[in-house]
Scaffold this motif. Sequence first.
Motif, PDB file in Angstrom:
ATOM      1  N   MET A 177      13.444  21.575   1.206  1.00 26.45           N
ATOM      2  CA  MET A 177      12.424  20.645   0.751  1.00 26.45           C
ATOM      3  C   MET A 177      12.974  19.230   0.773  1.00 26.45           C
ATOM      4  O   MET A 177      13.862  18.891   0.007  1.00 26.45           O
ATOM      5  CB  MET A 177      11.976  20.994  -0.667  1.00 26.45           C
ATOM      6  N   ASP A 178      12.409  18.408   1.649  1.00 21.30           N
ATOM      7  CA  ASP A 178      12.869  17.031   1.787  1.00 21.30           C
ATOM      8  C   ASP A 178      11.990  16.131   0.914  1.00 21.30           C
ATOM      9  O   ASP A 178      10.865  15.790   1.290  1.00 21.30           O
ATOM     10  CB  ASP A 178      12.795  16.626   3.271  1.00 21.30           C
ATOM     11  N   GLU A 179      12.501  15.778  -0.244  1.00 21.77           N
ATOM     12  CA  GLU A 179      11.771  14.967  -1.222  1.00 21.77           C
ATOM     13  C   GLU A 179      10.376  15.503  -1.510  1.00 21.77           C
ATOM     14  O   GLU A 179       9.373  14.826  -1.278  1.00 21.77           O
ATOM     15  CB  GLU A 179      11.712  13.507  -0.753  1.00 21.77           C
ATOM     16  N   PRO A 180      10.318  16.716  -2.058  1.00 19.63           N
ATOM     17  CA  PRO A 180       9.013  17.361  -2.219  1.00 19.63           C
ATOM     18  C   PRO A 180       8.158  16.757  -3.320  1.00 19.63           C
ATOM     19  O   PRO A 180       6.953  16.955  -3.324  1.00 19.63           O
ATOM     20  CB  PRO A 180       9.379  18.806  -2.559  1.00 19.63           C
ATOM     21  N   THR A 181       8.752  16.033  -4.244  1.00 20.99           N
ATOM     22  CA  THR A 181       7.938  15.533  -5.351  1.00 20.99           C
ATOM     23  C   THR A 181       7.800  14.026  -5.325  1.00 20.99           C
ATOM     24  O   THR A 181       7.303  13.416  -6.271  1.00 20.99           O
ATOM     25  CB  THR A 181       8.539  15.956  -6.722  1.00 20.99           C
ATOM     26  N   ALA A 182       8.191  13.419  -4.201  1.00 15.93           N
ATOM     27  CA  ALA A 182       8.190  11.957  -4.132  1.00 15.93           C
ATOM     28  C   ALA A 182       6.833  11.359  -4.460  1.00 15.93           C
ATOM     29  O   ALA A 182       6.746  10.338  -5.130  1.00 15.93           O
ATOM     30  CB  ALA A 182       8.649  11.499  -2.750  1.00 15.93           C
ATOM     31  N   ALA A 183       5.760  11.986  -3.981  1.00 14.65           N
ATOM     32  CA  ALA A 183       4.444  11.375  -4.188  1.00 14.65           C
ATOM     33  C   ALA A 183       3.644  12.086  -5.260  1.00 14.65           C
ATOM     34  O   ALA A 183       2.462  11.855  -5.418  1.00 14.65           O
ATOM     35  CB  ALA A 183       3.664  11.389  -2.875  1.00 14.65           C
ATOM     36  N   LEU A 184       4.312  12.959  -6.028  1.00 17.83           N
ATOM     37  CA  LEU A 184       3.548  13.797  -6.942  1.00 17.83           C
ATOM     38  C   LEU A 184       3.427  13.221  -8.350  1.00 17.83           C
ATOM     39  O   LEU A 184       4.292  12.498  -8.832  1.00 17.83           O
ATOM     40  CB  LEU A 184       4.189  15.177  -7.033  1.00 17.83           C
ATOM     41  N   HIS A 196       0.827  -1.198   0.000  1.00 22.98           N
ATOM     42  CA  HIS A 196       0.000   0.000   0.000  1.00 22.98           C
ATOM     43  C   HIS A 196       0.859   1.244   0.000  1.00 22.98           C
ATOM     44  O   HIS A 196       2.003   1.227   0.444  1.00 22.98           O
ATOM     45  CB  HIS A 196      -0.922  -0.008   1.214  1.00 22.98           C
ATOM     46  N   GLN A 197       0.238   2.331  -0.491  1.00 19.15           N
ATOM     47  CA  GLN A 197       0.968   3.588  -0.553  1.00 19.15           C
ATOM     48  C   GLN A 197       1.419   4.018   0.848  1.00 19.15           C
ATOM     49  O   GLN A 197       2.503   4.545   1.033  1.00 19.15           O
ATOM     50  CB  GLN A 197       0.065   4.665  -1.174  1.00 19.15           C
ATOM     51  N   ASN A 198       0.568   3.740   1.852  1.00 17.96           N
ATOM     52  CA  ASN A 198       0.958   4.081   3.223  1.00 17.96           C
ATOM     53  C   ASN A 198       1.743   2.955   3.888  1.00 17.96           C
ATOM     54  O   ASN A 198       1.973   2.962   5.083  1.00 17.96           O
ATOM     55  CB  ASN A 198      -0.271   4.445   4.055  1.00 17.96           C
ATOM     56  N   LEU A 199       2.100   1.945   3.115  1.00 17.69           N
ATOM     57  CA  LEU A 199       2.969   0.837   3.520  1.00 17.69           C
ATOM     58  C   LEU A 199       2.320  -0.216   4.422  1.00 17.69           C
ATOM     59  O   LEU A 199       2.701  -1.370   4.391  1.00 17.69           O
ATOM     60  CB  LEU A 199       4.255   1.341   4.177  1.00 17.69           C
ATOM     61  N   GLU A 215       2.994   2.865  -5.850  1.00 15.56           N
ATOM     62  CA  GLU A 215       4.165   3.743  -5.763  1.00 15.56           C
ATOM     63  C   GLU A 215       5.283   3.160  -4.894  1.00 15.56           C
ATOM     64  O   GLU A 215       5.676   3.745  -3.890  1.00 15.56           O
ATOM     65  CB  GLU A 215       3.747   5.123  -5.262  1.00 15.56           C
ATOM     66  N   PRO A 216       5.812   2.009  -5.330  1.00 14.91           N
ATOM     67  CA  PRO A 216       6.774   1.308  -4.471  1.00 14.91           C
ATOM     68  C   PRO A 216       8.134   1.994  -4.390  1.00 14.91           C
ATOM     69  O   PRO A 216       8.875   1.743  -3.450  1.00 14.91           O
ATOM     70  CB  PRO A 216       6.905  -0.055  -5.134  1.00 14.91           C
TER      71      PRO A 216
END
Lengths: 262, 262, 324, 324, 328
Positions: free
Chosen positions: B184-191, A100-103, A186-187
């Motif tokens: 910015m700590d990984e600002p686009t990781a989930a984008l 899952h995305q939230n792991l 999103e792994p």
Amino acid sequence: MTTTRPTPGVPGGAGDDTLLRCENVSLSFGNVRALVDVSLTLRRGEITALVGDNGAGKSTLVRCVSGIHRPQSGRIFFDGDEIAFHSPEDAREAGIETVHQNLALVEDLTVWQNLFLNREIVRRMGPVAVLDRRAMQARAKEMVSTLAVNVPAVRSRVRRLSGGQRQAVAICRAAGFSSKLVIMDEPTAALGVQETARVEELILRLRDEGHSVLLISHNFAQVIRLSDQVWVMRAGRCVGGRRTAGTTGEEIVSLVTGAADR
Amino acid sequence: MTTTRPTPGVPGGAGDDTLLRCENVSLSFGNVRALVDVSLTLRRGEITALVGDNGAGKSTLVRCVSGIHRPQSGRIFFDGDEIAFHSPEDAREAGIETVHQNLALVEDLTVWQNLFLNREIVRRMGPVAVLDRRAMQARAKEMVSTLAVNVPAVRSRVRRLSGGQRQAVAICRAAGFSSKLVIMDEPTAALGVQETARVEELILRLRDEGHSVLLISHNFAQVIRLSDQVWVMRAGRCVGGRRTAGTTGEEIVSLVTGAADR
Amino acid sequence: MANATLVSPEREAWSTKLKDVGFWAEWAALVGLVVLVVVFQALNPTFLSPGNIASMLVAAAILIILSVGQTFVIATAGIDLSVASTMTLGAAAFGQAYAAGWGLLVSCLLGVVAAALVGVVNGVIIARGRITDFIVTLGTLSAASGLALILADGKPVTIIDPALLSLSTGGIGIFGWSFLIAVAVAVIAHVVLFHTRFGTHVLATGGAPESATAMGISTQRVKIAVYTISGTLAGLSAILLIARIGAAEPASNTSFLLNSVAAVVLGGVSLFGGRGTIIGPFIGALLLVALVNGLTLLGVSQFYQPLAVGIVVVLAALLTRFQK
Amino acid sequence: MANATLVSPEREAWSTKLKDVGFWAEWAALVGLVVLVVVFQALNPTFLSPGNIASMLVAAAILIILSVGQTFVIATAGIDLSVASTMTLGAAAFGQAYAAGWGLLVSCLLGVVAAALVGVVNGVIIARGRITDFIVTLGTLSAASGLALILADGKPVTIIDPALLSLSTGGIGIFGWSFLIAVAVAVIAHVVLFHTRFGTHVLATGGAPESATAMGISTQRVKIAVYTISGTLAGLSAILLIARIGAAEPASNTSFLLNSVAAVVLGGVSLFGGRGTIIGPFIGALLLVALVNGLTLLGVSQFYQPLAVGIVVVLAALLTRFQK
Amino acid sequence: GSGGSTGSATTADTIPVGDTAAVQPNIAAVIKGLDNPFFQTMKQGMDDQAKAAGVPVTVQAANSITDTTGQADKLNGLAGQDFSCYVVNPISGTNLIQGLARLSAMNKTIVNIDSPVDVAAARSANVKLATYIGTDNVEAGRMAGQRMAELLPGGGDVAVVGGIAGDVTSGARVEGFQQGVGAKLKVVQTVAANWERQTALTAATDVMRANPNLSGFFVANDDMGLGVARAVANAGKAGQVKVISVDGIKDALEAVKAGTLDGTVAQYPYAIGLMGIEACQAAAAGRSLPANVKAPVEMVTKENADQALATTPKPFGTYDDPFKTLIQ
Ligand SMILES: Nc1ncnc2c1ncn2[C@@H]1O[C@H](COP(=O)(O)OP(=O)(O)OP(=O)(O)O)[C@@H](O)[C@H]1O
Ligand SMILES: Nc1ncnc2c1ncn2[C@@H]1O[C@H](COP(=O)(O)OP(=O)(O)OP(=O)(O)O)[C@@H](O)[C@H]1O
Ligand SMILES: O[C@@H]1[C@H](O)[C@H](O)CO[C@H]1O
Ligand SMILES: [Mg+2]
Ligand SMILES: [Mg+2]
């Protein structure tokens, strides 16, 4: 290059090797229409990618397939049978493992406890089944070492791990149990280059070992690199599908943004 | 192409336009040495990237600069003065805004409440200062609309937002207040693609408006695209720095993995 | 052995453990207990006399058993405010059965079953109704004590039974039977919590209910189970209580409620769930009993006792911080 | 107005709100209260007589004020188990000052200050010592009641004061002074919680302490503040209590503790912090008082009352689920 | 004490003021807490007399004997209703004052039983009490003290087990006990056992450990007394350590008979409750009531335990009931 409409069973031709088929799946949260008549198929032994903007409904679809949500309408077929999972346990029983995305990790449990959560190895001692901690720890070490670079100690609590280490644990867990379909939401989002490379290797290895993989990713280069089929979602709808071999990153971007429609 | 050693003030030459300088910063958690003698500098008006594998210590360094952790040894200089922040509030006062990897949002508060958290706009009503909700909501709408694609309603609780939408909110917050340095700590990781593009635009805009930016990212293409300077961390140490103009993605990968040392 | 070497490099060194705050938090009750024992013994040498130890252990038995039940509930991030009333209901059920001449065994069974049923009701309402634990068990606190009053018509039933009497007075050496029962309960509980699938699922349910659900654990079933355990142990406590005072009373026993939670928290178990030990609450219960015993031995005035108890409880908790 | 139109498209439609479970959870107490009122009025018409309403409102005043204090604490994910004892200590301090002839005003002040100090102590130990709220306030529960006993030497002080008597008997129409004071406290609390920076920080501290810290909010200071508020309101309650029972007694008022938490939870405030209303606990307190009053009016037997209270409390909480 | 009168301006539709014995009171009673047999016996006395006389009575009780405000709430709930006579057993001297003031203003009859309403507070709030029926708790304690002195002629150390710390009734009994024991006996320790049998048992065990030479316990009520007796038996000191408690509930009388308890000061709540109802009847009949009626108290020891048990819950001796003649 023709646009394959998301008609069940059609994309790419053959219908018999279909592992998962969603037909007109819809789900709303209050007045948020998260899924609107989503239809798509997934072939056995392939890596299928699902892309789309933030909030497009990808995770919601995944949660329907893995038994967390139940669609309000529409049908889902898995491995030939129509399914109506009442719980994630049903989905795991049927052979669907999900990252899952939230792991979905339990921070206060150790790495090995998380890896074997609800899949614990037990030894019978008379009337009672006692956890076989040693076996699980040994197996956990193996599972983790295939994937992570800064290998987390399997006895340390997940709370202590970095974001990337956690992701590695969640992936190990999904890959570690023989399953027909591994879904990965999103792994590699939080992973470093080396870890990303390892996860990509693992995804390919899973496919080569006969598992099917559903991969959700915002990294289109990765999608092009790994997948056999791509489905695109936009605002709750499945707006198109392509065989990866016949498409490009640019085309997918245009589908995602809706530029293709204009 | 010469390797710039991470000597304070040196990378690239000039020393006067240094905004942030870390000198031999170290921090351990129990027996985990998260930071070991880290020294690096960050120039005014530039985008500086920080890369490294999972668990390399990037987030820990960021937390030292933004006042959450205090280094066990070493010194940090900001804007000419040595700093010893006692709390994140001190760092914000000094002009450092941070988008943390965990976003630091309060799920039960609304989008606008999160945007103005601890920066609330108040109206004096006699002896008491009362929140100016209307002003904050209006301002929040503006802030959010510059960035997000599926614009979340500013009055909805963050709990209801998708991962990407949350990230957008956290970035808006850091960018929204005039600050000298935005981390910015990984600002686009989930984008998604579109959101990623917008964030990249925003980062460039911030630079053009005179802010300095410290960007942590696992996406090296992005790093090369945006940054002026790259620092590389490995296993708690800062192992090298490069002017972006004089390096390539491959070189950075080799620094990250340690292949360059062998 | 191959397995052992595989595991050993991961075993954290003791020196590291000792530096870890979390470690001390879990053992605060033990440190507190040791400090208390040393102080009391220095002030009054009868404190550690075999007779006094024996009576402390017997006095602690009921609290220990209730705390073990409470630990399971708290490990799922719940709380059982009804433990004491449930025990009262169990006692009342026992009393009525005994008075009706149904014999000791049937009466015991009925007492435990009545209490277990309260647990089941708690669990079902909390899990299926998805109502906060606090409010449901507050409701059953009231309802169970009402039922006990109705059942007993508000009157105590004197129980004179040789078997029960020997339960409260006999034992092996300084260990009374009731304390030994409490130890047995604690040992079983430890095995269940740390060496069975169910135990892991209890911790997962408390630590991250959504993750547990996503992994296919039925958190509802786990919730029902822990409340049933708590209820059943309250029933067992009811029997020990009857054995101790020689009567089945519908009295409210309120002090057991807060003390059971206090023992669990002093034992290092987080009220937010997901973590827990059995030994901690066990020692926590001993600590609370030793405290009152010692203060009485020292002849501390009744007005100063609550103050002393309050200060010691806070200090015991503070210990966790000084150790750093 | 430009601003209004900017905002209006985001205002959720009422129909949507009504479908939202969270909405009903927050208003369960109101629905429960209305149902209760309808049932009681149907069974006994004196229930809604002005005289009975007036006495219910007066009876609810103390509980309302304590619940408001408790709400602030619970909004930060804490709990104040010491409210009732703190009130007792406040009363004892008042009593001693009054008996010493220091006059009404000074006595009131002393009572409130003593109670507020307990709050400060709670807050400081919890925030600086980083010990669980539950165990600290359990300690001060005991310590404060001990202090009250010591201060009063275990004896009540009868307070005969015309001003205090009129506080508990006078009022405007059916609204007694003490109820009006409770309303004023609730209104101020609502403004503080929802219309000041401090209120937002309270909710942030409860909802996500790490995020609040990262945004530069001193969660320690917020914690100290909410316990001080709770203590101060307990002191105010002490004065109303003295006015009501005509004496400053050092005896514990345990029922107020669980009732204050019950009112807050029935009022839809999550024990996990981060969310809260003032109107909810206010109505929750009224519900609990109306329940006991109605059962008394109906002449429900003493033994059946706890059972009835328990069932109604659970049903009121269940309402939140049926509404979906 | 003047008799209250039924009926008033506000309740004009009820029976008008009259002097005929046919006028029946409508009675409400608020007592302490029903979780103690003492109060149940009190209620039984009320119910029996009401039944015998054919008058309606509603009995309400506080949740526990510490629930001062809850008891006040209950009285207020009943005050709004159409009762003519209120029998109250207040938890403290003043906790019911406010409701009683309201009742007095409406000219309702108020009968105070068991624990007295504070005289000064009643005066200042214009509370008019028709009568007070009860035992003096100090007196009950004193009787226990005297008995203890008789049992231990050689003197020695005794300990006291009280109710909840700070409780008024318990305090009065302990005070009386100290007055009663005289100079030879020394009270070495006083502990609070919250009116709970289990707590009393544990506390007594600890007290005996601290004072190995202890020769007696005074316990503030029977329920705790039975726990203390058990502690004494468990310690193997039966007969050696004397235990005297207060109340006279059935189980305690049996224990006295069996010799596990050395005595109980029986307060006869049955008679108190019964006389409370009689007082209401007498007031309704327009009779003038005596201001103070002493309820019977007996020191029950092994000698008279049989007698006490035979008549329980009624007193075994004769006692003076001034209301009997008033309602004839
Ligand atoms: N439990 C929920 N309650 C209410 N709304 C929800 C819930 N879960 C998801 N949503 C909403 O449904 C929509 C789809 O969300 P989803 O998480 O499926 O998006 P996604 O495609 O996975 O996005 P991302 O790439 O950001 O993860 C979003 O608008 C989101 O706000
Ligand atoms: N609060 C903490 N307690 C103990 N160990 C910690 C803590 N925070 C971080 N660590 C450890 O410190 C090391 C560095 O962690 P950090 O989060 O800084 O890595 P990172 O470079 O940000 O990695 P990622 O790219 O995965 O986010 C890791 O080994 C991590 O397990
Ligand atoms: O008089 C009563 C009884 O003795 C009871 O046992 C305790 O409370 C007192 O008020
Ligand atoms: Mg998603
Ligand atoms: Mg990081």
